[in-house]
Motif scaffolding. Structure first.
Motif, PDB file in Angstrom:
ATOM      1  N   LYS A   1       4.927 -24.016  43.635  1.00 60.54           N
ATOM      2  CA  LYS A   1       3.469 -23.904  43.757  1.00 60.54           C
ATOM      3  C   LYS A   1       3.043 -24.272  45.173  1.00 60.54           C
ATOM      4  O   LYS A   1       3.545 -25.246  45.748  1.00 60.54           O
ATOM      5  CB  LYS A   1       2.765 -24.834  42.761  1.00 60.54           C
ATOM      6  CG  LYS A   1       3.009 -24.492  41.307  1.00 60.54           C
ATOM      7  CD  LYS A   1       2.350 -25.524  40.389  1.00 60.54           C
ATOM      8  CE  LYS A   1       2.664 -25.234  38.925  1.00 60.54           C
ATOM      9  NZ  LYS A   1       2.094 -26.269  38.032  1.00 60.54           N
ATOM     10  N   ILE A   2       2.132 -23.496  45.725  1.00 62.67           N
ATOM     11  CA  ILE A   2       1.647 -23.763  47.083  1.00 62.67           C
ATOM     12  C   ILE A   2       0.148 -23.448  47.154  1.00 62.67           C
ATOM     13  O   ILE A   2      -0.336 -22.568  46.433  1.00 62.67           O
ATOM     14  CB  ILE A   2       2.414 -22.922  48.122  1.00 62.67           C
ATOM     15  CG1 ILE A   2       2.061 -23.352  49.546  1.00 62.67           C
ATOM     16  CG2 ILE A   2       2.184 -21.448  47.930  1.00 62.67           C
ATOM     17  CD1 ILE A   2       2.920 -22.688  50.609  1.00 62.67           C
TER      18      ILE A   2
ATOM     19  N   TYR B   1      -3.134 -14.085  39.691  1.00 58.71           N
ATOM     20  CA  TYR B   1      -2.180 -14.879  40.467  1.00 58.71           C
ATOM     21  C   TYR B   1      -2.697 -16.262  40.868  1.00 58.71           C
ATOM     22  O   TYR B   1      -1.953 -17.064  41.412  1.00 58.71           O
ATOM     23  CB  TYR B   1      -1.761 -14.112  41.715  1.00 58.71           C
ATOM     24  CG  TYR B   1      -0.903 -12.912  41.406  1.00 58.71           C
ATOM     25  CD1 TYR B   1       0.402 -13.064  40.953  1.00 58.71           C
ATOM     26  CD2 TYR B   1      -1.403 -11.619  41.546  1.00 58.71           C
ATOM     27  CE1 TYR B   1       1.198 -11.969  40.659  1.00 58.71           C
ATOM     28  CE2 TYR B   1      -0.617 -10.510  41.256  1.00 58.71           C
ATOM     29  CZ  TYR B   1       0.681 -10.694  40.809  1.00 58.71           C
ATOM     30  OH  TYR B   1       1.460  -9.608  40.515  1.00 58.71           O
ATOM     31  N   VAL B   2      -3.966 -16.539  40.633  1.00 59.91           N
ATOM     32  CA  VAL B   2      -4.509 -17.871  40.923  1.00 59.91           C
ATOM     33  C   VAL B   2      -4.201 -18.787  39.742  1.00 59.91           C
ATOM     34  O   VAL B   2      -4.603 -18.508  38.607  1.00 59.91           O
ATOM     35  CB  VAL B   2      -6.029 -17.822  41.169  1.00 59.91           C
ATOM     36  CG1 VAL B   2      -6.595 -19.235  41.323  1.00 59.91           C
ATOM     37  CG2 VAL B   2      -6.326 -17.006  42.428  1.00 59.91           C
TER      38      VAL B   2
ATOM     39  N   LEU C   1       4.853 -19.181  44.341  1.00 58.27           N
ATOM     40  CA  LEU C   1       5.554 -18.325  45.298  1.00 58.27           C
ATOM     41  C   LEU C   1       6.638 -17.471  44.634  1.00 58.27           C
ATOM     42  O   LEU C   1       7.119 -16.515  45.237  1.00 58.27           O
ATOM     43  CB  LEU C   1       6.169 -19.167  46.415  1.00 58.27           C
ATOM     44  CG  LEU C   1       5.162 -19.764  47.412  1.00 58.27           C
ATOM     45  CD1 LEU C   1       5.874 -20.708  48.375  1.00 58.27           C
ATOM     46  CD2 LEU C   1       4.448 -18.665  48.181  1.00 58.27           C
ATOM     47  N   LYS C   2       7.013 -17.812  43.414  1.00 60.69           N
ATOM     48  CA  LYS C   2       7.973 -16.971  42.701  1.00 60.69           C
ATOM     49  C   LYS C   2       7.310 -15.698  42.185  1.00 60.69           C
ATOM     50  O   LYS C   2       7.984 -14.745  41.815  1.00 60.69           O
ATOM     51  CB  LYS C   2       8.588 -17.747  41.537  1.00 60.69           C
ATOM     52  CG  LYS C   2       9.509 -18.882  41.992  1.00 60.69           C
ATOM     53  CD  LYS C   2      10.115 -19.606  40.812  1.00 60.69           C
ATOM     54  CE  LYS C   2      11.045 -20.724  41.276  1.00 60.69           C
ATOM     55  NZ  LYS C   2      11.618 -21.466  40.125  1.00 60.69           N
ATOM     56  N   GLN C   3       5.976 -15.701  42.171  1.00 60.36           N
ATOM     57  CA  GLN C   3       5.230 -14.533  41.696  1.00 60.36           C
ATOM     58  C   GLN C   3       4.636 -13.724  42.838  1.00 60.36           C
ATOM     59  O   GLN C   3       4.615 -12.489  42.785  1.00 60.36           O
ATOM     60  CB  GLN C   3       4.094 -14.975  40.769  1.00 60.36           C
ATOM     61  CG  GLN C   3       4.551 -15.634  39.485  1.00 60.36           C
ATOM     62  CD  GLN C   3       3.380 -16.033  38.608  1.00 60.36           C
ATOM     63  OE1 GLN C   3       2.309 -16.372  39.106  1.00 60.36           O
ATOM     64  NE2 GLN C   3       3.563 -15.970  37.301  1.00 60.36           N
TER      65      GLN C   3
ATOM     66  N   SER D   1      -0.203 -15.380  51.166  1.00 60.30           N
ATOM     67  CA  SER D   1      -1.005 -14.483  52.008  1.00 60.30           C
ATOM     68  C   SER D   1      -1.428 -13.238  51.232  1.00 60.30           C
ATOM     69  O   SER D   1      -2.546 -12.729  51.410  1.00 60.30           O
ATOM     70  CB  SER D   1      -0.217 -14.077  53.253  1.00 60.30           C
ATOM     71  OG  SER D   1       1.006 -13.451  52.906  1.00 60.30           O
ATOM     72  N   ASP D   2      -0.570 -12.732  50.347  1.00 62.95           N
ATOM     73  CA  ASP D   2      -0.916 -11.568  49.536  1.00 62.95           C
ATOM     74  C   ASP D   2      -2.004 -11.925  48.511  1.00 62.95           C
ATOM     75  O   ASP D   2      -2.923 -11.132  48.266  1.00 62.95           O
ATOM     76  CB  ASP D   2       0.317 -11.038  48.807  1.00 62.95           C
ATOM     77  CG  ASP D   2       1.325 -10.402  49.758  1.00 62.95           C
ATOM     78  OD1 ASP D   2       0.907 -10.013  50.861  1.00 62.95           O
ATOM     79  OD2 ASP D   2       2.501 -10.309  49.397  1.00 62.95           O
TER      80      ASP D   2
END
Length: 204
Positions: A101-102, A132-133, A161-163, A167-168
Motif C-alpha cells: 500500500k502506498i 483502485y482507491v 501497488l500490486k493492482q 501515478s496511474d
C-alpha cells in the motif's frame, strides 16, 4: 640507425601492453564487484522479484536479479539493466517490501469564486467510487492554501501497488475530477494572462 624503428616499436608495444593490462585489471575488478554485490543481493533478500523499488532515482518493478545485474521493468514497459555494484552503492527504496500500500497525492486548483464545499463533495464521491482507491486507510481532502486568484486543494489516497501504479491511479482520479467539475460548473482558475487582461479592462 636501423635499430631505432625496432626500439620504438618495442617501447610502443610495452606501453600498449601496460595500458591493456591496466584496462583488463579495472574491467576484472568491476566484474568482480558486480558479482560480489549480486551475491549479497541474492542472499540478503533485500530485493525480491516483483518488488517495486526506486534505485538511484529510477523507479520500476524488479523483473530479474542475476549475479551481475538487476533488471527493472520501468514505465512504457522498458527494461532498465543496472549493474549490481551500482545497486549496492545507491540509495534503494523498496516500496513493497513490507506492505504494497502506498499513498498517492495530487493537487487541484479551483477559482476563488467557486463553491469549495461542492468541489470537496465531488472529489469525495469520486474517491469513494473509484475502484483502485483503497477504503482503508481513508482518503483525505484538504483545503491546502490560497493561491493568487485560486484555491488549492490537496487530495491524498492509498492504492495497492500490486493492482496499479500510484501515478496511474492519480491520472484516473484527475480525469474524473475534470469531467465532474465541468458538469457541475466548478470553474478552474483563469490563465494569468487573461486575469491581467481583465484587470486592465476594469481599470479602463
Amino acid at each position: 640507425a636501423p635499430l631505432y624503428p625496432i626500439a620504438f616499436m618495442l617501447v610502443a608495444f610495452a606501453f600498449l601492453g601496460g595500458a591493456m593490462a591496466i584496462a583488463l585489471g579495472l574491467g576484472t575488478q568491476k566484474i568482480m564487484g558486480d558479482l560480489f554485490s549480486g551475491l549479497l543481493l541474492i542472499f540478503q533478500k533485500k530485493l525480491r522479484i516483483g518488488d517495486e523499488v526506486i534505485i538511484g532515482g529510477e523507479r520500476g518493478i524488479v523483473r530479474e536479479i542475476t549475479i551481475q545485474n538487476t533488471i527493472l521493468r520501468c514505465d512504457m514497459s522498458k527494461d532498465l539493466i543496472i549493474p549490481n555494484s551500482k545497486v549496492h552503492e545507491s540509495a534503494v527504496t523498496n516500496l513493497t517490501r513490507e506492505d504494497s500500500k502506498i499513498m498517492a497525492s495530487l493537487f487541484v486548483s479551483i477559482a476563488c469564486d467557486s463553491d469549495l464545499d461542492e468541489a470537496e463533495k465531488i472529489i469525495s464521491d469520486i474517491l469513494t467510487k473509484e475502484y483502485y482507491v483503497l477504503k482503508e486507510p481513508k482518503f483525505m481532502i484538504r483545503f491546502n492554501e490560497f493561491e493568487e486568484h485560486a484555491i488549492k486543494i490537496k487530495i491524498m489516497f492509498f492504492v495497492d501497488l500490486k493492482q496499479i501504479y500510484d501515478s496511474d491511479a492519480a491520472s484516473r482520479v484527475r480525469h474524473k475530477i475534470r469531467e465532474a467539475f465541468a458538469a457541475a460548473g466548478i470553474k478552474r482558475p483563469l490563465p494569468r494572462a487573461e486575469i491581467q487582461m481583465k484587470e486592465k479592462e476594469e481599470e479602463i
